[in-house]
Design a protein around this motif. Structure first.
Motif, PDB file in Angstrom:
ATOM      1  N   LYS A   2       0.899  -1.248   0.074  1.00 37.47           N
ATOM      2  CA  LYS A   2       0.069  -0.188   0.099  1.00 37.47           C
ATOM      3  C   LYS A   2       0.789   1.488   0.072  1.00 37.47           C
ATOM      4  O   LYS A   2       0.601   2.147  -0.704  1.00 37.47           O
ATOM      5  N   SER A   3       2.020   1.244   0.812  1.00 39.24           N
ATOM      6  CA  SER A   3       2.838   2.320   0.896  1.00 39.24           C
ATOM      7  C   SER A   3       3.616   2.639  -0.589  1.00 39.24           C
ATOM      8  O   SER A   3       3.834   3.800  -0.716  1.00 39.24           O
ATOM      9  N   LYS A   4       4.003   1.560  -1.240  1.00 41.29           N
ATOM     10  CA  LYS A   4       4.417   1.665  -2.577  1.00 41.29           C
ATOM     11  C   LYS A   4       3.388   2.566  -3.373  1.00 41.29           C
ATOM     12  O   LYS A   4       4.076   3.365  -4.232  1.00 41.29           O
ATOM     13  N   ILE A   5       2.295   1.877  -3.503  1.00 39.13           N
ATOM     14  CA  ILE A   5       1.267   2.525  -4.279  1.00 39.13           C
ATOM     15  C   ILE A   5       1.097   4.002  -3.978  1.00 39.13           C
ATOM     16  O   ILE A   5       1.245   4.914  -5.119  1.00 39.13           O
ATOM     17  N   LEU A   6       1.228   4.281  -2.765  1.00 38.61           N
ATOM     18  CA  LEU A   6       1.066   5.802  -2.399  1.00 38.61           C
ATOM     19  C   LEU A   6       2.178   6.446  -2.642  1.00 38.61           C
ATOM     20  O   LEU A   6       2.185   7.481  -3.239  1.00 38.61           O
ATOM     21  N   ILE A  32      -3.949  -3.937  -6.903  1.00 40.57           N
ATOM     22  CA  ILE A  32      -3.823  -2.562  -6.961  1.00 40.57           C
ATOM     23  C   ILE A  32      -5.241  -1.612  -6.605  1.00 40.57           C
ATOM     24  O   ILE A  32      -5.097  -0.980  -5.643  1.00 40.57           O
ATOM     25  N   TRP A  33      -5.968  -2.258  -7.122  1.00 39.92           N
ATOM     26  CA  TRP A  33      -7.435  -1.456  -7.050  1.00 39.92           C
ATOM     27  C   TRP A  33      -7.881  -1.824  -5.367  1.00 39.92           C
ATOM     28  O   TRP A  33      -8.447  -0.827  -4.996  1.00 39.92           O
ATOM     29  N   LYS A  34      -7.504  -3.000  -4.712  1.00 37.85           N
ATOM     30  CA  LYS A  34      -7.763  -3.235  -3.410  1.00 37.85           C
ATOM     31  C   LYS A  34      -7.112  -2.143  -2.588  1.00 37.85           C
ATOM     32  O   LYS A  34      -7.464  -1.609  -1.784  1.00 37.85           O
ATOM     33  N   HIS A  35      -5.717  -2.094  -2.709  1.00 39.10           N
ATOM     34  CA  HIS A  35      -4.844  -1.073  -1.958  1.00 39.10           C
ATOM     35  C   HIS A  35      -5.501   0.363  -2.014  1.00 39.10           C
ATOM     36  O   HIS A  35      -5.239   1.132  -1.381  1.00 39.10           O
ATOM     37  N   ILE A  36      -5.855   0.677  -3.343  1.00 37.56           N
ATOM     38  CA  ILE A  36      -6.367   1.892  -3.525  1.00 37.56           C
ATOM     39  C   ILE A  36      -7.691   2.365  -2.706  1.00 37.56           C
ATOM     40  O   ILE A  36      -7.837   3.248  -2.308  1.00 37.56           O
ATOM     41  N   THR A  59      -4.302  14.538   0.379  1.00 39.92           N
ATOM     42  CA  THR A  59      -3.668  13.666   1.581  1.00 39.92           C
ATOM     43  C   THR A  59      -4.234  14.020   2.690  1.00 39.92           C
ATOM     44  O   THR A  59      -4.439  15.104   2.990  1.00 39.92           O
ATOM     45  N   PRO A  60      -5.054  13.080   3.536  1.00 41.54           N
ATOM     46  CA  PRO A  60      -5.369  13.187   4.834  1.00 41.54           C
ATOM     47  C   PRO A  60      -4.429  13.730   5.809  1.00 41.54           C
ATOM     48  O   PRO A  60      -3.107  13.556   5.647  1.00 41.54           O
ATOM     49  N   ASP A  61      -4.872  14.561   6.962  1.00 45.90           N
ATOM     50  CA  ASP A  61      -4.194  14.749   8.140  1.00 45.90           C
ATOM     51  C   ASP A  61      -4.185  13.539   9.194  1.00 45.90           C
ATOM     52  O   ASP A  61      -5.013  13.779  10.132  1.00 45.90           O
ATOM     53  N   ILE A  62      -3.640  12.521   8.927  1.00 44.75           N
ATOM     54  CA  ILE A  62      -3.325  11.393   9.816  1.00 44.75           C
ATOM     55  C   ILE A  62      -2.004  11.191  10.146  1.00 44.75           C
ATOM     56  O   ILE A  62      -0.860  11.522   9.021  1.00 44.75           O
ATOM     57  N   LEU A  63      -1.793  10.641  11.290  1.00 41.87           N
ATOM     58  CA  LEU A  63      -0.308  10.459  11.810  1.00 41.87           C
ATOM     59  C   LEU A  63       0.058   9.072  11.708  1.00 41.87           C
ATOM     60  O   LEU A  63       0.561   8.111  12.413  1.00 41.87           O
ATOM     61  N   THR A  64      -0.117   8.292  10.321  1.00 42.75           N
ATOM     62  CA  THR A  64       0.400   6.970   9.983  1.00 42.75           C
ATOM     63  C   THR A  64       1.950   6.983   9.693  1.00 42.75           C
ATOM     64  O   THR A  64       2.547   8.204   9.228  1.00 42.75           O
ATOM     65  N   TYR A  65       2.621   5.879   9.516  1.00 39.31           N
ATOM     66  CA  TYR A  65       3.726   5.958   9.393  1.00 39.31           C
ATOM     67  C   TYR A  65       4.260   6.546   7.719  1.00 39.31           C
ATOM     68  O   TYR A  65       5.290   7.180   7.376  1.00 39.31           O
ATOM     69  N   ASP A  66       3.298   6.248   6.909  1.00 37.02           N
ATOM     70  CA  ASP A  66       3.424   6.911   5.507  1.00 37.02           C
ATOM     71  C   ASP A  66       3.410   8.299   5.474  1.00 37.02           C
ATOM     72  O   ASP A  66       4.232   8.904   4.528  1.00 37.02           O
TER      73      ASP A  66
END
Ligand code: BTX
Length: 324
Positions: A2-6, A32-36, A59-66
């Protein structure tokens, strides 16, 4: 994956086709579609147009590793981030996963429904408005030295907030104040045997983008947020990373040479208490004393009725009538 797609989407200002991504990443277009879809669930706004592909719009205001990793320079602190939209308490959760989690794991929540302060007190943690996180550590130090890490954490937060050029003070042992109001609280919890720490959980709560009207009546006069003090929204992702960067740098120095001098210097130079009279509350009694300084072992040096004493922890509040 998911991170790679992002990352692919983030580095392109035009549409990227599903086919291109599936070739690059060696997975099917439906994968790909699932990760999107997952990314959309997390709050990313991704436009998809047949025959054109996908484009990241917001991009959302969230505190994920990504989202945090772009600002993170640490070796191990925060390299494993467990992110929750909503959780009871990040400290509580970190303790449940401590044994099977790596040193430096960070638990972050957008909202805590039962955030806790010391002595079971409540810590107000509204959604998306603060940094509510816990750092899990497995240091090879004596349990009697664990309290030093609370001060070290306070100094790390101070360093990260310095750039905002506000009147920031560290209130020993676990609070950061701006203009005398609490903006951050630290809660250190430990699992230990007599001579060995199994793990430490250092909980950090920072009021970032909370509006004054969002604090209840009980907190209005004693709490503040960075937004209230600065007047605009603050980038929570960058600040989270800055705290972890500063923390790891002071922490590694402490582990390597048992050297806490830098953290002590910050806490002493920016203390809310030194040279002031404070009210000290213990389970047995309440008394007023003058704060003389912070000792090399991170205890608070006080003068109580002409006698010099040291506090290792405790409830200390500024005694306004006696301030020097
Ligand atoms: P403390 O016991 O020093 O402070 C708790 C007191 O602070 C409360 O009784 C209340 O008066 C006040 N307070 C509550 N919420 C807020 C707030 N948002 N801002 C300012 N003042 C407040 C301090 O304990 C330690 C707090 C640690 C919080 C972190 S958040 C992540 C981690 N998970 C968790 O459950 N706790 C820690």
């Amino acid at each position: 994956m998911k991170s790679k797609i992002l990352n692919i989407l983030k580095s392109s200002d035009t549409y990227v086709s599903g086919e291109e991504m599936s070739k690059k990443l060696g997975i099917s277009r439906s994968a790909i579609w699932k990760h999107i879809s997952q990314l959309k669930n997390e709050g990313y706004v991704i436009e998809s147009i047949t025959n054109n592909g996908y484009k990241l719009i917001e991009t959302p205001d969230i505190l994920t590793y990504d989202e945090i990793s772009q600002y993170l320079h640490t070796q191990f602190v925060g390299r494993n981030i467990l992110h929750f939209k909503k959780i009871e308490s990040t400290n509580k959760y970190a303790k449940t996963i401590a044994n099977e989690s790596v040193d430096g794991t960070v638990v972050i929540a957008e909202e805590q429904t039962a955030g806790r302060g010391r002595l079971g007190r409540q810590w107000v943690s509204p959604q998306g408005k603060g940094i509510w996180m816990s750092i899990l550590l497995k240091p090879d130090i004596l349990p009697t030295d664990a309290h030093k890490l609370t001060l070290l954490t306070a100094s790390s937060v101070f360093n990260a907030l310095k750039e905002y050029k506000l009147d920031i003070k560290i209130k020993w042992p676990n609070d950061i104040l701006i203009n005398n109001k609490k903006v951050c609280g630290i809660l250190t919890e430990m699992s230990a045997e007599l001579n060995k720490i199994n793990f430490l959980v250092i909980g950090i709560g920072i009021n970032v983008n909370i509006e004054k009207s969002e604090f209840g009546d009980d907190l209005k006069d004693k709490a503040t947020s960075l937004k209230i003090e600065i007047g605009n929204d603050i980038n929570r992702k960058k600040l989270t990373a800055e705290i972890l960067n500063n923390f790891e740098s002071l922490y590694l120095q402490f582990l390597k040479n048992n050297d806490i001098s830098k953290a002590l210097e910050i806490a002493r130079n920016n203390s809310a208490l030194i040279n002031n009279y404070v009210e000290i509350t213990t389970p047995q009694t309440n008394y007023v004393a003058k704060v003389i300084g912070i000792a090399d072992d991170c205890t608070l040096i006080i003068e109580n009725n002409g006698k010099i004493e040291r506090l290792i922890s405790g409830e200390v509040s500024l005694h306004t009538n006696y301030n020097t």
